[in-house]
Design an enzyme around this catalytic site. Sequence first.
Site, PDB file in Angstrom:
ATOM      1  N   HIS A 166       0.837  -1.200   0.000  1.00 55.72           N
ATOM      2  CA  HIS A 166       0.000   0.000   0.000  1.00 55.72           C
ATOM      3  C   HIS A 166       0.877   1.257   0.000  1.00 55.72           C
ATOM      4  O   HIS A 166       0.506   2.276  -0.598  1.00 55.72           O
ATOM      5  CB  HIS A 166      -0.896   0.025   1.242  1.00 55.72           C
ATOM      6  CG  HIS A 166      -2.161  -0.759   1.117  1.00 55.72           C
ATOM      7  ND1 HIS A 166      -3.159  -0.440   0.215  1.00 55.72           N
ATOM      8  CD2 HIS A 166      -2.606  -1.853   1.789  1.00 55.72           C
ATOM      9  CE1 HIS A 166      -4.160  -1.295   0.341  1.00 55.72           C
ATOM     10  NE2 HIS A 166      -3.853  -2.162   1.287  1.00 55.72           N
ATOM     11  N   ASP A 173      -7.536  -2.291  -1.828  1.00 56.98           N
ATOM     12  CA  ASP A 173      -8.559  -3.017  -1.075  1.00 56.98           C
ATOM     13  C   ASP A 173      -9.908  -2.669  -1.688  1.00 56.98           C
ATOM     14  O   ASP A 173     -10.229  -1.480  -1.825  1.00 56.98           O
ATOM     15  CB  ASP A 173      -8.560  -2.604   0.396  1.00 56.98           C
ATOM     16  CG  ASP A 173      -7.281  -2.986   1.117  1.00 56.98           C
ATOM     17  OD1 ASP A 173      -6.514  -3.815   0.589  1.00 56.98           O
ATOM     18  OD2 ASP A 173      -7.044  -2.450   2.211  1.00 56.98           O
ATOM     19  N   GLU A 238      -6.946 -11.958   3.615  1.00 57.72           N
ATOM     20  CA  GLU A 238      -7.897 -10.859   3.402  1.00 57.72           C
ATOM     21  C   GLU A 238      -8.519 -11.001   2.016  1.00 57.72           C
ATOM     22  O   GLU A 238      -7.821 -10.831   1.008  1.00 57.72           O
ATOM     23  CB  GLU A 238      -7.208  -9.494   3.518  1.00 57.72           C
ATOM     24  CG  GLU A 238      -6.582  -9.220   4.878  1.00 57.72           C
ATOM     25  CD  GLU A 238      -5.780  -7.923   4.900  1.00 57.72           C
ATOM     26  OE1 GLU A 238      -5.638  -7.268   3.840  1.00 57.72           O
ATOM     27  OE2 GLU A 238      -5.274  -7.563   5.971  1.00 57.72           O
ATOM     28  N   HIS A 241      -8.027  -7.738  -0.342  1.00 62.44           N
ATOM     29  CA  HIS A 241      -6.716  -7.146  -0.636  1.00 62.44           C
ATOM     30  C   HIS A 241      -6.097  -7.793  -1.869  1.00 62.44           C
ATOM     31  O   HIS A 241      -6.008  -9.014  -1.968  1.00 62.44           O
ATOM     32  CB  HIS A 241      -5.781  -7.332   0.564  1.00 62.44           C
ATOM     33  CG  HIS A 241      -4.411  -6.762   0.344  1.00 62.44           C
ATOM     34  ND1 HIS A 241      -4.019  -5.540   0.844  1.00 62.44           N
ATOM     35  CD2 HIS A 241      -3.335  -7.244  -0.329  1.00 62.44           C
ATOM     36  CE1 HIS A 241      -2.774  -5.301   0.501  1.00 62.44           C
ATOM     37  NE2 HIS A 241      -2.329  -6.325  -0.221  1.00 62.44           N
TER      38      HIS A 241
END
Length: 258
Positions: A166, A173, A238, A241
């Site tokens: 990120h 996301d 996740e 993600h």
Amino acid sequence: MRGKKSLNIITLSLLILWGCGNSDSSEERGAASDLGDVESETVEESQGKTKEVEVDELEQSLIAAGLVDVERVIEDVFVDLKYSTTDNFFGIDVYGDLERCYLQPEVAEMLRKSHEHLQSTHPELTFLIYDGVRPLSVQQILWDNLNKPDSIKPLYVADPKVGGLHNYAVAVDLTLADKNSGLPLDLGTEYDYFGYPAYPDREDQMLREGKITKEHVANREILRDAMAKGGFTGIGSEWWHFNAFSRKVAAQKFQLIK
């Protein structure tokens, strides 16, 4: 989505272009001068109108770093930056007035390809983006506010001393949403849910235990398929993600966003 919270990024002026021709731009310069140290960017609207949208210091730094606003690349996606609200794992707003998602131009183009594939298979759906670039300055705030021992903090958030994807603006996301309403589909858990029901790697187990349903997995597969078509890869913990590049490649191609 911007409509979900009060607009801190507000319209500063509407400049009516009817019959302006090649008129002098002094009026526009005068309007911009009223902003003091705050810059603005011009956004074209329908019916010949132009609006100037306030850009705060954080957003200025992202633009200066060469990042692009995803909504300028993909027209009909929704953006709801969760870290510009308190609706996140940390319960704090760390983005302030920032409400637009920024990514590396190459990554935004990859996301556009993913979106095109989604439109070809499920035209009733679009993307709802929760996070894109996360500057190291913000990463440090999250790291400092995570009430966990430093030894296990990397399980929840990248160490700002090292940086994560990120921080390179190469991770995003997101979820699926109804194109008309903007409402997210049910993918089994909320965003930022840290537990096995959110783990793609544990889906078979979670199905057996009744923690998620086949519909949840089917929706996740739609998202994963679209993202893969753009060149993204997911992670095991996740469902929301996706990475455009590995850490090694990201470090070779880009600078960390500070």
